[in-house]
Design an enzyme around this catalytic site. Structure first.
Site, mmCIF file in Angstrom:
data_model
loop_
_atom_site.group_PDB
_atom_site.id
_atom_site.type_symbol
_atom_site.label_atom_id
_atom_site.label_comp_id
_atom_site.label_asym_id
_atom_site.label_seq_id
_atom_site.Cartn_x
_atom_site.Cartn_y
_atom_site.Cartn_z
ATOM 1 N N SER A 439 0.270 -1.519 0.173
ATOM 2 C CA SER A 439 -0.351 0.061 0.419
ATOM 3 C C SER A 439 0.947 1.411 -0.163
ATOM 4 O O SER A 439 0.192 2.110 -0.579
ATOM 5 C CB SER A 439 -1.598 -0.022 0.912
ATOM 6 O OG SER A 439 -1.874 -0.749 1.042
ATOM 7 N N SER A 562 -2.732 -7.944 -6.311
ATOM 8 C CA SER A 562 -2.273 -6.930 -5.243
ATOM 9 C C SER A 562 -3.504 -5.533 -5.425
ATOM 10 O O SER A 562 -3.862 -5.969 -3.907
ATOM 11 C CB SER A 562 -0.961 -5.824 -5.885
ATOM 12 O OG SER A 562 -1.262 -6.146 -7.397
ATOM 13 N N ASN A 565 -6.098 -7.572 -2.167
ATOM 14 C CA ASN A 565 -5.352 -8.046 -1.314
ATOM 15 C C ASN A 565 -4.721 -7.380 -0.452
ATOM 16 O O ASN A 565 -4.774 -7.689 0.616
ATOM 17 C CB ASN A 565 -5.376 -9.412 -1.452
ATOM 18 C CG ASN A 565 -5.927 -10.556 -2.483
ATOM 19 O OD1 ASN A 565 -6.806 -10.890 -1.106
ATOM 20 N ND2 ASN A 565 -5.935 -11.533 -3.627
ATOM 21 N N TYR A 566 -3.964 -6.081 -1.523
ATOM 22 C CA TYR A 566 -2.617 -5.729 -0.398
ATOM 23 C C TYR A 566 -3.305 -4.444 -0.560
ATOM 24 O O TYR A 566 -2.671 -3.382 0.051
ATOM 25 C CB TYR A 566 -1.226 -5.929 -1.664
ATOM 26 C CG TYR A 566 -1.278 -7.971 -1.205
ATOM 27 C CD1 TYR A 566 -0.540 -7.851 0.372
ATOM 28 C CD2 TYR A 566 -1.341 -8.689 -2.101
ATOM 29 C CE1 TYR A 566 0.085 -8.717 0.370
ATOM 30 C CE2 TYR A 566 -0.923 -9.502 -1.645
ATOM 31 C CZ TYR A 566 -0.361 -10.635 -0.109
ATOM 32 O OH TYR A 566 -0.084 -11.243 -0.075
ATOM 33 N N LEU A 567 -3.587 -3.810 -1.476
ATOM 34 C CA LEU A 567 -4.139 -2.093 -1.477
ATOM 35 C C LEU A 567 -4.715 -1.816 -1.508
ATOM 36 O O LEU A 567 -6.284 -1.932 -1.756
ATOM 37 C CB LEU A 567 -3.994 -1.914 -3.730
ATOM 38 C CG LEU A 567 -2.352 -2.511 -3.749
ATOM 39 C CD1 LEU A 567 -3.026 -1.918 -5.309
ATOM 40 C CD2 LEU A 567 -1.622 -1.836 -3.567
#
Length: 608
Positions: A439, A562, A565-567
């Site tokens: 992020s 991403s 799930n990640y940003l």
DNA sequence: GCAGGTACTTAGAATAGGCACG
DNA sequence: CGTGCCTATTCTAAGTACCTGC
């Protein structure tokens, strides 16, 4: 229109949700009118706005839960008599169960899996287990099995499905929608929520990734007697298929699953759970990003600490500090231990000496560590990294007197590491670093790459590039899409055609302008029109060229993982609002429903 | 400390669906 | 008005993390 933004503050053990009113003005708030004239609520409004509510404490996940149970895989249908299995060149009638197993293999006949010995051996072993003693007597050599007719039959079936008339397809679609309507939703705490996977996994061959020792084994059909149901105490228990019983019915409101069963190949529990759009999932997701943001507040201190610990007298502490450095700098996964009967993959804590190479100097860089190991899903991680001298020295030390197969961090595992991380910050685990750095990277790359005066397509390329930087950091790869080269050629073709059109248009414009100079009103208008057309063509060309760059850069990189799930989605929402980019340019429908909370919570000033 | 169990998130591939183009 | 291609969605494997009982 007004929306509410909430901020979460730690308050002792609990979290209290404070709510602020905030004026938002940008594109994202231009949503559909949500209340129908009749006063009936739309689906969106039926959904809870959990981000505006108080949070539940303790481990309780829900108060009431009612659902219809899972959908079973369709029963096996025998192939027509003329579709035969051949053994040793001769057609052989199979019993129903054996035939079904044969079709599992036949359906995969053109797949790479079928070229692998492990796959074939595992399949054949399980195939023989399904056979009657008579069949076993005959079918002894896998190489003499011929699934070709069955394979061709399924191919033809698939063609048939594709070639079906509009009406036939519509009937199918309607049936499917009816099924989703009945089984695809549940009622949880008074709200209707979508279920993620309401169908039980159908039987077939296990498709393990990488060099999985169990690939090709038969995944057996799941019966009601295999399935545990979880629902509210006072809710209606879903009826099992007539003549059968569930394995168990429980009422455990400390978990979020609706049904579960044990899969036979790996002996793992499989679950039926809610869709990402649900409150339960969304809340958890929100908390995940809030934890990552808390890490931002202490990251400098943590970095200083682990750097300091590279000098520790205690080997365990040094290893922990170096591992944490890798997890932080390279976004490596924690690396839990794995069983023998799974593919050999590693993460940070489970790295072995053969996975790293030390070079005093490499390609003009000093103290280089070359990582080369199979990670999750057996995706290769390859990276040449220049590291601090101290890290390099430590690695030399860790590798002393070790041989291939030995752990790099022999005094470390994920439990030890996470216990340490918990001390540094409440809720801190290894995976938080991945979320945090992903992020953080998106935010900084967006700051760096976004030109406020650029056009929307240019901004989108900037966004995708920022997203790509994250995907590269997290090593999110994909195989080159089928027909990538062709698709690039097509695009180039289109670009060429557009350029030709521009040339023609330019010439015409030139002539018209000349005519307009001396000419009438009408000629002036014509000239203006041509000019506009030219502008438009140039814009289209630009867009195509940007698309070309984007697609090629994306060839082996997967952005979706991403993004999903990640940003922190609020970063993207804020970026859209600030830059006048419609949210649907970067989030598709699914992503918008998953991240509805973020669309409501973040204004254009949100910073991760 | 560790082996086994449980619940949940994260992952790329496969497949379905829909849309632009001729 | 198909059709071929790209995107969206589905599928389920493979991770992380933490708990329990010795």
């Amino acid at each position: 229109m007004r929306w509410l933004a909430a901020a979460v503050f730690p308050l002792g053990n609990r979290r209290l949700c404070l709510v602020f009113r905030q004026q938002l003005t940008t594109v994202i708030t231009n949503r559909k009118i949500k209340r129908r004239k009749s006063g009936v609520f739309t689906d969106e409004e039926q959904q809870s706005r959990w981000w505006e509510e108080e949070k539940r404490e303790d481990g309780v996940k829900w108060s009431t839960l009612e659902h219809k149970g899972p959908v079973f895989a369709p029963p096996y249908e025998r192939v027509p008599r003329n579709v035969r299995f051949f053994y040793d060149g001769k057609p052989l009638d199979l019993t129903e169960e054996t035939e079904e197993a044969a079709t599992f293999y036949a359906k995969m006949l053109n797949h790479d899996y079928c070229t692998k010995d492990v796959f074939n051996n595992n399949f054949f072993k399980d195939f023989r287990k399904t056979m009657t003693s008579k069949e076993k007597e005959i079918i002894k050599d896998f190489r003499k099995c011929n699934f070709q007719e069955m394979f061709e039959f399924f191919q033809a079936e698939s063609e048939k499905r594709k070639a079906a008339t509009k009406e036939e397809k519509l009937v199918k679609k309607n049936e499917n929608e009816a099924l989703i309507k009945e089984y695809g939703f549940c009622m949880i705490d008074g709200h209707k929520e979508k279920i993620g996977n309401f169908r039980l996994e159908p039987p077939g061959l296990f498709r393990g990734r990488g060099e999985h020792p169990k690939m090709g084994m038969i995944k057996r059909r799941i019966q009601a007697s295999d399935v545990s149901i979880n629902c509210g105490k006072d809710s209606k228990v879903p009826p099992p298929p007539s003549g059968s019983r569930w394995k168990e019915v429980r009422h455990d409101n400390t978990v979020t699953w609706l049904a579960s069963w044990i899969e036979n190949v790996q002996g793992q529990v499989k679950y039926i759970m809610l869709n990402p759009s649900s409150k339960l999932k969304g809340e958890k997701d929100h908390i995940k990003y809030e934890t990552a943001r808390r890490l931002d507040k202490v990251i400098d201190k943590i970095r200083a600490t682990y750097r300091d610990e590279w000098k520790s007298k205690e080997m365990r502490v040094r290893q922990r500090a170096v591992a944490l450095y890798f997890i932080d700098k390279l976004a490596l996964r924690a690396g839990n231990e794995k069983d023998e009967d799974q593919a050999d993959t590693v993460g940070c804590c489970s790295l072995r000496v053969e996975h790293v190479q030390l070079h005093k100097e490499l390609n003009g860089k000093e103290n280089v560590v070359v990582f080369d190991f199979p990670g999750k899903d057996s995706i290769r991680y390859y990276n040449e990294v220049e590291v601090e001298k101290r890290v390099f020295k430590n690695l030399e030390l860790f590798m002393e007197h070790k041989k291939e197969g030995d752990d790099l961090f022999d005094r470390l595992n994920t439990q030890v590491l996470n216990e340490h991380l918990k001390e540094l910050m409440e809720g801190l685990t290894a995976k938080v670093f991945r979320t945090y750095n992903a992020s953080k990277t998106l935010q900084s790359q967006l700051d760096l790459l976004t030109d406020p005066s650029a056009t929307v397509p240019e901004k989108l390329l900037a966004y995708n590039r920022a997203n790509r930087a994250v995907a590269i950091l997290c090593n999110h790869q994909r195989s080159v899409p089928k027909g990538h080269q062709k698709s690039m050629e097509n695009l180039k073709e289109k670009i060429k055609a557009k350029r030709d059109a521009i040339d023609d248009c330019e010439a015409e414009y030139h002539d018209l302008k000349k005519a307009a100079k001396r000419g009438s009103m009408k000629e002036k208008i014509n000239s203006d029109k041509k000019g506009k057309q030219l502008e438009r063509l140039k814009e289209q060309l630009k867009k195509l060229e940007l698309q070309e760059t984007d697609r090629d850069e994306n060839k082996t990189i997967a952005l979706g993982t991403s993004k999903l799930n990640y940003l922190d989605p609020r970063i993207s929402v804020a970026w859209c609002k600030k830059n006048g980019v419609p949210i649907e340019k970067i989030f598709n429908k699914t992503q918008r429903t998953k991240f509805l909370w973020a669309v409501h919570m973040a204004d254009e000033n949100y910073r991760f």
